[in-house]
Enzyme design. Sequence first.
Site, PDB file in Angstrom:
ATOM      1  N   SER A 127     -23.712  10.008 -16.687  1.00  0.00           N
ATOM      2  CA  SER A 127     -22.307   9.697 -16.893  1.00  0.00           C
ATOM      3  C   SER A 127     -21.757  10.540 -18.034  1.00  0.00           C
ATOM      4  CB  SER A 127     -22.128   8.198 -17.148  1.00  0.00           C
ATOM      5  OG  SER A 127     -20.758   7.837 -17.121  1.00  0.00           O
ATOM      6  N   VAL A 184     -26.165   9.336 -20.651  1.00  0.00           N
ATOM      7  CA  VAL A 184     -24.712   9.458 -20.702  1.00  0.00           C
ATOM      8  C   VAL A 184     -24.309  10.437 -21.805  1.00  0.00           C
ATOM      9  CG1 VAL A 184     -24.456   7.496 -22.286  1.00  0.00           C
ATOM     10  CG2 VAL A 184     -22.545   8.097 -20.779  1.00  0.00           C
ATOM     11  N   CYS A 185     -23.127  11.044 -21.622  1.00  0.00           N
ATOM     12  CA  CYS A 185     -22.510  11.889 -22.647  1.00  0.00           C
ATOM     13  C   CYS A 185     -23.271  13.198 -22.853  1.00  0.00           C
ATOM     14  CB  CYS A 185     -22.376  11.091 -23.942  1.00  0.00           C
ATOM     15  SG  CYS A 185     -21.259  11.815 -25.169  1.00  0.00           S
ATOM     16  N   ALA A 186     -23.747  13.475 -24.060  1.00  0.00           N
ATOM     17  CA  ALA A 186     -24.477  14.716 -24.321  1.00  0.00           C
ATOM     18  C   ALA A 186     -25.898  14.679 -23.784  1.00  0.00           C
ATOM     19  CB  ALA A 186     -24.501  14.986 -25.828  1.00  0.00           C
ATOM     20  N   TYR A 225     -20.918  14.987 -20.786  1.00  0.00           N
ATOM     21  CA  TYR A 225     -19.691  15.176 -21.549  1.00  0.00           C
ATOM     22  C   TYR A 225     -19.163  16.587 -21.280  1.00  0.00           C
ATOM     23  CZ  TYR A 225     -16.299  14.674 -25.277  1.00  0.00           C
ATOM     24  OH  TYR A 225     -15.120  14.584 -25.976  1.00  0.00           O
TER      25      TYR A 225
END
Length: 452
Positions: free
Chosen positions: A156, A106-108, A128
């Site tokens: 995500s 998720v994210c970075a 992200y």
Amino acid sequence: MASTTKKVLVPIANGTEPIEAVITIDVLRRGGADVTVASIEKQIRVDASHGVKLVADSLLSKCSDAVFDLITLPGGMPGATNFKSCQLLEKLVKKQAEDGKLYAAVCASPAVVFGSWGLLNGLKATCYPGFMDELKSSGATAVESRVQEEGNVVTSRGPGTTMEFAVALVEKLLGKEKADEVSGPLVMRSNHGDEYSIKELNPMQWTFDDVPQVLVPIANGTEEMEAIMIIDILRRAQVNVVVASVDSLEILASRKVKLEADMLLDEAAKLSYDLIVLPGGLGGAQAFAKSEKLVNMLKKQRESNRPYGAICASPALVLEPHGLLKATKPDLSREKIVVEKMVGFSAHVKLAMVNVAEGPDSNHTANLAAMWLRIKFGHDVATYGKKVTAFPAMCNKLSDQSEIENRVVVDGNLITSRGPGTSMEFALAIVEKLLGRDKALEVAKIMLFTHP
């Protein structure tokens, strides 16, 4: 007979985004997965983003021979960069992919970690927004989905999409029926990405000097998702947050996540706060209710008309039994005027009515007096006693259940909310009350809780 329990590895590092790590761990454990939290650092305690201190179950070096059904990475910077540089983690995740097993980020981390390791080539993935170009350059087909599933990889976007991400992982591992069973008690919202709203009654300005000072108590059994979302989001908004334990410095939260407080409550009690806010969790709320020092701090907060709040089990198990949902010294000026203007009553009777409303049980009698005046004479008079909400299964313990269906309720200097799935709205509402709605929406968009 082989165990059917699904085994999951969640690595953490210095700079890991704590919301993403803790929500993922918590939700997967709610689903029955055997989750190992492993530090890639030389010690099990890591300094996550926003000053949060997480304690792993193990070092990653001790997990090198273990077999996992899922390896899932939280994001955060420089946490994702630290993951990328960890050769052992790279080896484990690449083997996971080669063996056709689930891996997620998720994210970075989808771009910075998986992308750089060549694990997303030709696959649809998300991350992200600030890392989308890096994701594209890794050979992935970059999409803007809040959660993207492609084969054995799930990706995500950020803190605000992590609960959806974690529930999707439960479904991939354990099936839709289990995912639905887990998601229900989380009190998740259905309109993901939309602006949040709150129910506010008796509006008042929450004031502070320079920077807001907020106390977040924690205890063994505290709901870790709620605590971490409150701490993380308030610190993102540049609020000074003190995390104080009513037990030992390191606590074991409700889903066995280990958190380290900034200090013990005895030390924290020497300071004053613009807001005291309680996370939930059954064991944590019970510990709060038994803490004489914390209860006294909350009572002083209320008596001085300074803000206080609680979420999940804490409104029902802490605030209600300790009389913290009653109003002290209600402003009866409007009722006095109404009484004084009444015709056909003697001065003696009028005085008696005011005295009743200001008596030792003023919360109850003022409510009755106000109700009587409204019914009898049609006067628009205020009632007293706080309007609140709480975790659905705990609402039957509340004296006033008139506002329990609302996700966040603000009544003057009191704010309450329902559960893990309302925690972001709860924390953002606190930011709004302290620093304004523009600041709250700015934070919400950065976290991808609302559409950027």
